[in-house]
Design a protein around this motif. Structure first.
Motif, PDB file in Angstrom:
ATOM      1  N   GLU A   6       2.502  -6.757  -8.174  1.00 33.84           N
ATOM      2  CA  GLU A   6       1.711  -6.460  -6.831  1.00 33.84           C
ATOM      3  C   GLU A   6       1.038  -5.190  -7.144  1.00 33.84           C
ATOM      4  OE1 GLU A   6       4.844  -7.644  -3.269  1.00 33.84           O
ATOM      5  OE2 GLU A   6       5.348  -5.909  -4.547  1.00 33.84           O
ATOM      6  N   GLU A   9      -2.183  -6.343  -8.734  1.00 39.06           N
ATOM      7  CA  GLU A   9      -3.319  -6.839  -7.985  1.00 39.06           C
ATOM      8  C   GLU A   9      -3.738  -6.241  -7.107  1.00 39.06           C
ATOM      9  OE1 GLU A   9      -5.218 -10.111  -6.505  1.00 39.06           O
ATOM     10  OE2 GLU A   9      -3.882 -10.460  -8.293  1.00 39.06           O
ATOM     11  N   THR A  10      -2.712  -5.244  -6.497  1.00 35.15           N
ATOM     12  CA  THR A  10      -3.476  -4.084  -5.860  1.00 35.15           C
ATOM     13  C   THR A  10      -4.476  -3.371  -6.294  1.00 35.15           C
ATOM     14  OG1 THR A  10      -1.580  -4.165  -4.310  1.00 35.15           O
ATOM     15  CG2 THR A  10      -2.925  -2.397  -4.294  1.00 35.15           C
ATOM     16  N   THR A  13      -7.890  -5.549  -7.021  1.00 33.91           N
ATOM     17  CA  THR A  13      -8.640  -5.808  -5.966  1.00 33.91           C
ATOM     18  C   THR A  13      -9.393  -4.719  -5.289  1.00 33.91           C
ATOM     19  OG1 THR A  13      -7.064  -7.722  -5.087  1.00 33.91           O
ATOM     20  CG2 THR A  13      -8.262  -6.560  -3.431  1.00 33.91           C
ATOM     21  N   ALA A  71      -5.290   3.014  -4.166  1.00 36.90           N
ATOM     22  CA  ALA A  71      -4.444   1.971  -3.357  1.00 36.90           C
ATOM     23  C   ALA A  71      -3.362   1.628  -3.867  1.00 36.90           C
ATOM     24  CB  ALA A  71      -5.375   0.624  -3.840  1.00 36.90           C
ATOM     25  N   LEU A  75       0.363   1.916  -1.881  1.00 41.03           N
ATOM     26  CA  LEU A  75       1.341   0.607  -1.760  1.00 41.03           C
ATOM     27  C   LEU A  75       2.549   1.474  -1.882  1.00 41.03           C
ATOM     28  CD1 LEU A  75       1.776  -2.312  -2.073  1.00 41.03           C
ATOM     29  CD2 LEU A  75       1.392  -1.819  -4.607  1.00 41.03           C
TER      30      LEU A  75
END
Length: 78
Positions: A6, A9-10, A13, A71, A75
């Motif tokens: 996660e 990926e965060t 992106t 980001a 998270l």
């Protein structure tokens, strides 16, 4: 607690979002976003090649890497 996948990926992106908010997709000849997250350490490397643009590629890459880190910080705060 987010998983390593996660986090990666965060970050990926977020970096891509910054790059494509500054460049049209057709302007980018090469984009490489490398993200690793091991033992709680985030490493983000962004390379942008958009020779026909007026934007400073190095600055866009730096901004994208900063956005990726931010980001991931967000998270972990959720």
């Amino acid at each position: 607690m987010p998983t390593d996948d996660e986090v990666v990926e965060t970050a990926s992106t977020a970096a891509e979002d910054v790059v494509f908010s500054r460049y049209d997709v057709g302007t980018v000849e090469d984009l490489d976003v490398t993200v690793t997250f091991e033992d709680g350490v985030l490493d983000v490397d962004v390379y942008v090649n958009a020779p026909d643009s007026r934007q400073d590629e190095a600055q866009v890459a730096d901004d994208a890497a900063l956005a990726a880190r931010a980001a991931v910080d967000d998270l972990f705060e959720e």
